[in-house]
Design an enzyme around this catalytic site. Structure first.
Site, PDB file in Angstrom:
ATOM      1  CE  LYS A  54       1.920  -1.328   6.574  1.00 50.83           C
ATOM      2  NZ  LYS A  54       1.544  -1.594   4.844  1.00 50.83           N
ATOM      3  CB  THR A  93      -1.065  -0.339   1.496  1.00 51.39           C
ATOM      4  OG1 THR A  93      -1.487  -0.966   1.006  1.00 51.39           O
ATOM      5  CG2 THR A  93      -1.917   1.388   1.810  1.00 51.39           C
ATOM      6  CE  LYS A  95      -5.196  -2.468  -0.297  1.00 56.17           C
ATOM      7  NZ  LYS A  95      -3.587  -3.046   0.549  1.00 56.17           N
TER       8      LYS A  95
END
Lengths: 296, 296
Positions: free
Chosen positions: B238, B94, B170
């Protein structure tokens, strides 16, 4: 059964009509006399609330909030003191569990039963007699309300034997529903800043782990640019406000709900209170300088 | 085809194993040499990355973040300068869309193709070769990656002809997924303060408008008190951090994401980073003095 339907808004009207269709005698009441007249024309019974209160088997209260509920039940012209022993109040507004418990115990003083019965499902399901009801109350309350529940609901969650449990579950559901609408708007407009258009969002996200019931229901409104209010922005400052009132009383910190509430308040402040709640996307779009589908 | 699988964590290992099963020659690499040895024992090919880079048809990079991706591709021992023209990098971490565009253009300087290919679905689906991939890249990249995509994915969303679009989608999905997990924890623990237990929550909410994919997937972990990390708390500081980095660069205000990120950070600060991400409920429980199922 003899039923008063008090509150003929988009939910209450459909519930009253469903009760009529099931063969009950239904009096409809609303502060908006046009709604009241419409319901009479649709087959509602004739008579003032003061006159018919004593003959009721059930009073279905579908008003905006706790204050209106209390006023209907125990205000200057409150119905509970006039209702007969064993008749039942079906209280459908979103309220705090503590308020529901207080109402139930004040009804009990008049030997009137109280079913804590917040509703879910939207105006279409209300009109079809297919609501979900998050209900709690004693056995007698459920028994007395059953013919009415059968007329208006597809699903009755029986959540406990005391008032309050139904309202607690409703608050939990509203927390999630409100947060998910605002999160959908945040994600969809965030995507637009990165070149993800509304249609592509709708093609992909419902098949992914990021989906929610509310996303699939509301995101198409943004993609079509159609903010006809199926459920309005104004619901959310009220309902998430109730959630946060309950949370505050429980010393519970709800930062995500708080953030979502702020976005709905911002939408209302922009004059969007009467639009469909998907219009919370306009708060994000204005902040980011985006043009949403259907905007010129 | 000749494939390097770089990063053999819970997702990468399953993807590498799926590629093996499909008949490809697969070299597995990881900073954790135990994982690398395990993959060799499972049928992985033998050889150092420096030695085999020139013979690769594809390199599948399933590392933690942008910095690790860049290091694998262009660091001191970066593979891209050694890869042959027309071979393809499948970049699965990602990352920000801008980063993906930069990597694609640096790969192009070496005549190496780049597919922006973030993954979704979890470790089980990775092991089964049934991931969802949010992919973008030029026609040549898709064509070169196709045999590998067929081996690892059930669904490939083809989101555009340039790197960046896959990573943008995403990020949108992660925003929603992270917010929905934290909102589930907020709602479930809020309910507990009002007497709604975890089992009743699970009986009712999945049938109501407040449900989400993540709620139905993660809420059972809390009800069972089982925080075995299928996906860990540490993912979210994250991934939501990446979302907010992208948002900041776009002058986009994402208050709900910000609130959710704070809750995951609080969970990590409590030492829960390695637990299942449903453990974010413990942040709420501690704040409200609640005992969760399975806690003594």
């Amino acid at each position: 059964m003899q039923v008063a339907a008090i509150g003929l808004g988009s939910m209450g009207y459909g519930m009253a009509a469903s009760a009529l269709r099931a063969g009950h005698t239904v009096w409809g009441f609303d502060v908006n006399s046009a709604q009241k007249d419409k319901f009479r024309a649709d087959g509602g019974a004739d008579g003032s609330l003061a006159d018919i209160a004593g003959s009721l088997d059930a009073a279905m209260v579908v008003v905006l909030n706790a204050a209106q509920t209390e006023n209907v039940l125990f205000g200057d012209n409150g119905i509970v003191p006039k209702m007969k022993p064993g008749s039942v109040v079906l209280a459908c507004a979103t309220v705090a569990p503590e308020f529901a418990r207080t109402m139930a115990s004040r009804c009990a003083e008049s030997s009137v039963l109280y079913l804590d019965a917040p509703i879910s499902g939207g105006a279409t399901k209300a009109a079809e007699g297919r609501l979900s009801i998050m209900a709690s109350g004693n056995t007698e309350s459920f028994a007395a309300a059953r013919p009415l529940l059968d007329a208006i609901a597809e699903t009755v969650f029986e959540l406990g034997t005391a008032a309050g449990a139904g309202s607690a579950m409703k608050a939990v559901n509203q927390l999630l529903a409100g947060v998910h609408i605002a999160a959908m708007a945040e994600a969809m407009t965030f995507g637009m800043t990165q070149g993800v258009d509304a249609e592509t969002f709708l093609d992909v996200i419902p098949k992914c782990a990021g989906t929610s019931w509310m996303l699939e229901n509301r995101a198409p409104h943004i993609a079509k640019g159609d903010y006809t209010p199926l459920s309005s922005v104004n619901i959310w400052p009220k309902d998430l406000g109730i959630v946060l009132d309950i949370a505050r009383n429980a010393d519970f910190n709800a930062p995500i709900t708080t953030a979502a509430l702020q976005q709905f308040k911002a939408a209302a402040d922009m004059g969007l209170g009467g639009e469909d709640d998907a219009a919370v996307a306009k708060v994000y779009a204005r902040g980011a300088g985006l043009t949403l589908p259907g905007e010129s």
